[in-house]
Scaffold this motif. Structure first.
Motif, mmCIF file in Angstrom:
data_model
loop_
_atom_site.group_PDB
_atom_site.id
_atom_site.type_symbol
_atom_site.label_atom_id
_atom_site.label_comp_id
_atom_site.label_asym_id
_atom_site.label_seq_id
_atom_site.Cartn_x
_atom_site.Cartn_y
_atom_site.Cartn_z
ATOM 1 N N THR A 1 2.162 12.001 31.446
ATOM 2 C CA THR A 1 1.646 11.260 32.598
ATOM 3 C C THR A 1 2.804 10.656 33.393
ATOM 4 O O THR A 1 3.641 9.944 32.822
ATOM 5 C CB THR A 1 0.693 10.145 32.132
ATOM 6 O OG1 THR A 1 -0.330 10.722 31.333
ATOM 7 C CG2 THR A 1 0.082 9.423 33.320
ATOM 8 N N PRO A 2 2.886 10.933 34.714
ATOM 9 C CA PRO A 2 3.938 10.309 35.544
ATOM 10 C C PRO A 2 3.726 8.798 35.601
ATOM 11 O O PRO A 2 2.592 8.323 35.445
ATOM 12 C CB PRO A 2 3.744 10.961 36.919
ATOM 13 C CG PRO A 2 2.919 12.185 36.636
ATOM 14 C CD PRO A 2 2.062 11.862 35.461
ATOM 15 N N THR B 1 13.396 9.166 31.857
ATOM 16 C CA THR B 1 14.580 10.001 32.038
ATOM 17 C C THR B 1 14.750 10.982 30.892
ATOM 18 O O THR B 1 15.222 12.109 31.079
ATOM 19 C CB THR B 1 15.829 9.110 32.159
ATOM 20 O OG1 THR B 1 15.623 8.161 33.209
ATOM 21 C CG2 THR B 1 17.065 9.934 32.475
ATOM 22 N N ALA B 2 14.363 10.561 29.681
ATOM 23 C CA ALA B 2 14.531 11.421 28.506
ATOM 24 C C ALA B 2 13.736 12.706 28.601
ATOM 25 O O ALA B 2 14.000 13.664 27.855
ATOM 26 C CB ALA B 2 14.135 10.664 27.244
ATOM 27 N N CYS B 3 12.763 12.778 29.509
ATOM 28 C CA CYS B 3 11.947 13.991 29.639
ATOM 29 C C CYS B 3 12.651 15.071 30.442
ATOM 30 O O CYS B 3 12.139 16.187 30.552
ATOM 31 C CB CYS B 3 10.609 13.650 30.298
ATOM 32 S SG CYS B 3 9.553 12.572 29.292
ATOM 33 N N ARG C 1 0.841 -1.202 0.000
ATOM 34 C CA ARG C 1 0.000 0.000 0.000
ATOM 35 C C ARG C 1 0.880 1.258 0.000
ATOM 36 O O ARG C 1 1.947 1.291 0.619
ATOM 37 C CB ARG C 1 -0.934 0.001 1.204
ATOM 38 C CG ARG C 1 -0.238 0.119 2.552
ATOM 39 C CD ARG C 1 -1.215 -0.156 3.688
ATOM 40 N NE ARG C 1 -0.624 0.046 4.999
ATOM 41 C CZ ARG C 1 0.088 -0.881 5.639
ATOM 42 N NH1 ARG C 1 0.306 -2.063 5.089
ATOM 43 N NH2 ARG C 1 0.578 -0.615 6.840
ATOM 44 N N ALA C 2 0.413 2.287 -0.694
ATOM 45 C CA ALA C 2 1.204 3.515 -0.853
ATOM 46 C C ALA C 2 0.739 4.574 0.134
ATOM 47 O O ALA C 2 0.264 5.647 -0.247
ATOM 48 C CB ALA C 2 1.093 4.022 -2.286
ATOM 49 N N ASN C 3 0.845 4.292 1.419
ATOM 50 C CA ASN C 3 0.469 5.298 2.410
ATOM 51 C C ASN C 3 1.345 5.156 3.645
ATOM 52 O O ASN C 3 1.973 4.112 3.875
ATOM 53 C CB ASN C 3 -1.008 5.161 2.790
ATOM 54 C CG ASN C 3 -1.235 4.031 3.776
ATOM 55 O OD1 ASN C 3 -0.761 2.914 3.564
ATOM 56 N ND2 ASN C 3 -1.966 4.297 4.853
ATOM 57 N N MET C 4 1.384 6.214 4.441
ATOM 58 C CA MET C 4 2.088 6.213 5.712
ATOM 59 C C MET C 4 1.174 6.850 6.748
ATOM 60 O O MET C 4 0.689 7.970 6.558
ATOM 61 C CB MET C 4 3.403 6.991 5.608
ATOM 62 C CG MET C 4 4.263 6.943 6.855
ATOM 63 S SD MET C 4 4.889 5.284 7.259
ATOM 64 C CE MET C 4 6.062 5.057 5.915
ATOM 65 N N THR C 5 0.922 6.152 7.836
ATOM 66 C CA THR C 5 0.015 6.636 8.873
ATOM 67 C C THR C 5 0.823 7.173 10.051
ATOM 68 O O THR C 5 1.603 6.427 10.658
ATOM 69 C CB THR C 5 -0.907 5.505 9.361
ATOM 70 O OG1 THR C 5 -1.630 4.976 8.245
ATOM 71 C CG2 THR C 5 -1.877 6.018 10.411
ATOM 72 N N PRO C 6 0.668 8.480 10.390
ATOM 73 C CA PRO C 6 1.424 9.039 11.515
ATOM 74 C C PRO C 6 0.770 8.694 12.850
ATOM 75 O O PRO C 6 -0.435 8.422 12.937
ATOM 76 C CB PRO C 6 1.379 10.548 11.253
ATOM 77 C CG PRO C 6 0.087 10.747 10.522
ATOM 78 C CD PRO C 6 -0.123 9.505 9.697
ATOM 79 N N ASN C 7 1.576 8.746 13.900
ATOM 80 C CA ASN C 7 1.086 8.496 15.246
ATOM 81 C C ASN C 7 1.812 9.432 16.213
ATOM 82 O O ASN C 7 3.027 9.618 16.121
ATOM 83 C CB ASN C 7 1.323 7.040 15.651
ATOM 84 C CG ASN C 7 0.803 6.755 17.058
ATOM 85 O OD1 ASN C 7 -0.390 6.880 17.319
ATOM 86 N ND2 ASN C 7 1.704 6.394 17.958
ATOM 87 N N TYR C 8 1.054 10.025 17.140
ATOM 88 C CA TYR C 8 1.619 10.962 18.116
ATOM 89 C C TYR C 8 1.408 10.395 19.512
ATOM 90 O O TYR C 8 0.295 10.027 19.899
ATOM 91 C CB TYR C 8 0.953 12.329 18.005
ATOM 92 C CG TYR C 8 1.450 13.330 19.030
ATOM 93 C CD1 TYR C 8 2.583 14.096 18.781
ATOM 94 C CD2 TYR C 8 0.778 13.504 20.229
ATOM 95 C CE1 TYR C 8 3.041 15.018 19.714
ATOM 96 C CE2 TYR C 8 1.218 14.412 21.175
ATOM 97 C CZ TYR C 8 2.349 15.172 20.915
ATOM 98 O OH TYR C 8 2.810 16.069 21.849
ATOM 99 N N SER C 9 2.487 10.338 20.271
ATOM 100 C CA SER C 9 2.407 9.866 21.643
ATOM 101 C C SER C 9 3.464 10.578 22.471
ATOM 102 O O SER C 9 4.661 10.470 22.192
ATOM 103 C CB SER C 9 2.623 8.346 21.705
ATOM 104 O OG SER C 9 2.598 7.884 23.035
ATOM 105 N N ASN C 10 3.039 11.337 23.472
ATOM 106 C CA ASN C 10 3.950 12.116 24.307
ATOM 107 C C ASN C 10 4.082 11.433 25.668
ATOM 108 O O ASN C 10 3.151 11.471 26.481
ATOM 109 C CB ASN C 10 3.419 13.537 24.479
ATOM 110 C CG ASN C 10 4.448 14.444 25.147
ATOM 111 O OD1 ASN C 10 5.453 13.974 25.660
ATOM 112 N ND2 ASN C 10 4.184 15.744 25.134
ATOM 113 N N PRO C 11 5.254 10.828 25.957
ATOM 114 C CA PRO C 11 5.429 10.134 27.242
ATOM 115 C C PRO C 11 5.676 11.090 28.401
ATOM 116 O O PRO C 11 5.769 10.658 29.544
ATOM 117 C CB PRO C 11 6.653 9.250 26.987
ATOM 118 C CG PRO C 11 7.445 10.011 25.975
ATOM 119 C CD PRO C 11 6.428 10.712 25.096
ATOM 120 N N CYS C 12 5.816 12.388 28.126
ATOM 121 C CA CYS C 12 6.145 13.355 29.176
ATOM 122 C C CYS C 12 4.903 14.033 29.751
ATOM 123 O O CYS C 12 4.974 15.151 30.275
ATOM 124 C CB CYS C 12 7.104 14.415 28.626
ATOM 125 S SG CYS C 12 8.663 13.744 28.015
#
Length: 247
Positions: free
Chosen positions: A61-62, A66-68, A48-59
């Protein structure tokens, strides 16, 4: 095949020869040899010729990773999709078998097979993006022993009784990924599969009992939103029996 995707041209031409030989030794003994070059086109959904984006911010909810903290790098965007420029699966295979036919329903067979996979389609991670890609292949090899015996050939007292069964072992080594050292499991492939059936057939009566074992394998299942997902199918043992009479 010949196709265009965003001004990129994909093309392939394959010649697929095959050879099947049988040598009859007489007395019901035979040798078989089969060799072939084979191919299979990729799954349509993988192309298939598509790309589905996804957003997830781990910073948000406690507890926060460490990366935050100060100076950390957090990847909040990811994506997945298809690859219209996938090339087909390609492989070469060889089968060698010995067979003996003893008359009636009595026979014995040993079959060895070896398949060289030139390419293997796998899910490739490029940063935070995942998409199917062509990776290096490996081998699939194994041996199968099968046979059947009419007990009436041993003694007239057991006329009508018989047994048949088979056992197969398959080994594979695939590592198409960029860095993984662990072999990739082919969906649907069990290491061991064996079955045995005992029966009695005479005078219109048919009595039969069958037992089958299959070791664990990687299964393809339909997941959320009809997407294809993978799960571990545990070893399976199955026993069946039936009784019939023909009027």
């Amino acid at each position: 095949g010949d196709y265009f995707v965003n001004n990129y041209r994909g093309s392939y031409t394959d010649v697929l020869p095959s050879l099947n030989l049988v040598y009859d030794l007489g007395g019901g003994h035979r040798f078989r040899l089969a060799a072939a070059k084979v191919m299979a086109r990729p799954r349509m959904d993988d192309m298939r010729a598509n790309m589905t984006p996804n957003y997830s911010n781990p910073c948000v909810t406690p507890p926060l990773p460490t990366a935050c903290g100060p100076g950390g790098t957090v990847q909040v965007w990811s994506g997945s999709g298809g690859n219209p420029l996938l090339q087909p699966w390609r492989a070469k295979e060889l089968n060698i078998a010995y067979e003996w036919y003893g008359g009636g329903a009595t026979y014995f067979s040993v079959n060895g097979f070896y398949k060289w996979l030139d390419t293997y389609i796998y899910t490739r991670n490029i940063g935070t993006l995942t998409a199917p890609d062509n990776g290096k292949g490996g081998y699939v090899r194994g041996v199968e022993v099968s046979g059947a015996l009419e007990f009436g050939k041993l003694t007239p007292m057991l006329d009508g009784f018989g047994v048949l069964g088979s056992v197969a072992y398959t080994d594979t080594s695939l590592n198409p990924t960029d860095s993984s050292i662990n072999p990739v499991r082919i969906p649907g492939l069990s290491d061991w599969v064996y079955n045995v059936t005992g029966y009695f057939e005479k005078g219109g009566f048919q009595l039969r009992a069958s037992y089958r074992h299959r070791s664990a394998f990687k299964g393809e299942v339909i997941s959320l939103y009809t997407n294809l997902a993978y799960t571990e199918i545990l070893p399976d043992d199955q026993l069946d029996a039936q009784i019939g009479y023909t009027f």
